[in-house]
Design an enzyme around this catalytic site. Structure first.
Site, PDB file in Angstrom:
ATOM      1  N   GLU A  43      -8.014  -3.981  -9.462  1.00 35.67           N
ATOM      2  CA  GLU A  43      -8.433  -4.151  -8.160  1.00 35.67           C
ATOM      3  C   GLU A  43      -8.957  -5.724  -7.976  1.00 35.67           C
ATOM      4  OE1 GLU A  43      -7.505  -2.513  -5.684  1.00 35.67           O
ATOM      5  OE2 GLU A  43      -7.110  -0.943  -6.665  1.00 35.67           O
ATOM      6  N   CYS A 207      12.615   3.619   7.896  1.00 34.56           N
ATOM      7  CA  CYS A 207      11.279   3.933   7.795  1.00 34.56           C
ATOM      8  C   CYS A 207      10.911   5.464   8.097  1.00 34.56           C
ATOM      9  CB  CYS A 207      10.405   3.124   8.806  1.00 34.56           C
ATOM     10  SG  CYS A 207       8.634   3.654   9.041  1.00 34.56           S
TER      11      CYS A 207
END
Length: 309
Positions: A43, A207
């Site tokens: 992260e 999508c």
DNA sequence: AACTCGGGGCC
DNA sequence: GGCCCAGAGTT
């Protein structure tokens, strides 16, 4: 009769989760044996840096410092060196400082509490939530640039989110966690934003939520406001700083000011950059006035500092 | 709320 | 050349 898309949990969450189950990238920090420390490192590295550039550096980092205590015991200068060209070297410094806190205040284990995570330097709202979700499987409101864009488009019909996170977004994101796979959803929607609902050239063909996407059904309205354009990098103070850091990372010992100045075209600018880097505690000046990466190692160089049996 | 902070991939 | 990137901290 109500719109069948009224509840985003069925219209958005389920399709994106199904898509993710099949399409997610095999990122190394998604491997089941990765520790919370490995997640935390990923992260830090992924803050403002593309995943594909992070992957090799993440492997090098965890090979060298497999636990917080390992990094905490290292010289921050070595952390900055191994960070190399990932950018924003203060992240390497913060990660090192976080490792020290984790070692000294959390028994060497990455904490799970929001307050404890946020107390680590370099851990903000996003990173704390991401660690909770991806390292510990907790339901947390993970709002990165991808999630924010997906919410803006599919639910709000906006081309892009605002420049800062709003409470309305937090509420929307929290509502999307009300099911039995909250942590997986957070990973899925980030991946969906990165691969399908991209900032540029979104892949609306194929999508899985194209039919419910408000931005699409509204005819792709243009952004409602201008995004502040970042200054050019070439010739910038940031490039000057990067040039200095590059020189010092590669050097075995301190470098003279004249050697640094000779590597840049603008003397006042390089002087400001040096001053800023010292203030940021990324570099330091030795008594003769030369510069080097700031060192947290005590006494002799690493070779003499090795443990004696 | 606006700035600053790397560096590279991609168009 | 501009745009974007698994943001955070400071002013």
């Amino acid at each position: 009769m109500r719109n069948t898309f009224a509840d985003p949990r069925s219209s958005l969450v389920e399709p994106v989760l199904s898509w993710f189950d099949d399409a997610c990238r095999p990122l190394p920090w998604r491997s089941p044996d990765v520790t919370p420390w490995g997640i935390l490192v990923s992260e830090f590295m992924c803050q403002q840096t593309q995943v594909d550039r992070v992957i090799p550096r993440w492997h090098l980092w965890l090979d060298r410092w497999p636990s917080p205590a390992d990094l905490a015991g290292a010289d921050v200068a070595d952390a900055i060196r191994l960070w190399d060209r990932l950018g924003y070297p203060r992240r390497a410094k913060w990660l090192h400082e976080s490792a020290v806190i984790i070692r000294d205040e959390h028994g060497g284990q990455v904490p799970t509490a929001t307050e404890s995570l946020r107390a680590l330097p370099g851990v903000g709202e996003y990173t704390a939530a991401a660690v909770q979700a991806f390292a510990f499987g907790l339901p947390s409101v993970v709002l990165d640039t991808n999630v924010r864009r997906v919410i803006a488009r599919t639910l709000n019909g906006q081309a892009q989110p605002r420049s800062h996170v709003t409470n309305a977004e937090r509420a929307q994101a929290a509502a999307l966690l009300e099911h039995d796979r909250p942590a997986e959803w957070s990973a899925a929607v980030m991946e969906f934003g990165a691969l399908i609902c991209r900032a540029a050239q979104p892949a609306c063909d194929g999508c899985p939520v194209a039919r419910m996407c408000r931005w699409r059904t509204d005819g792709y309205p243009a952004p409602e406001f201008e995004i502040r354009r970042q200054a050019a990098f070439a010739g910038s103070d940031r490039q000057a700083r990067g040039r200095i850091m590059s020189l010092l990372r590669a050097a075995d010992g301190p470098i003279t000011p004249s050697a640094i100045e000779s590597a840049w075209h603008d003397a006042p600018q390089i002087a400001r950059a040096l001053d800023g880097l010292v203030k940021d505690a990324l570099i330091e000046q030795t008594p003769p006035g030369d510069f080097r990466l700031r060192s947290t190692a005590e006494g002799q160089p690493a070779q003499s500092a090795q443990i004696d049996h």
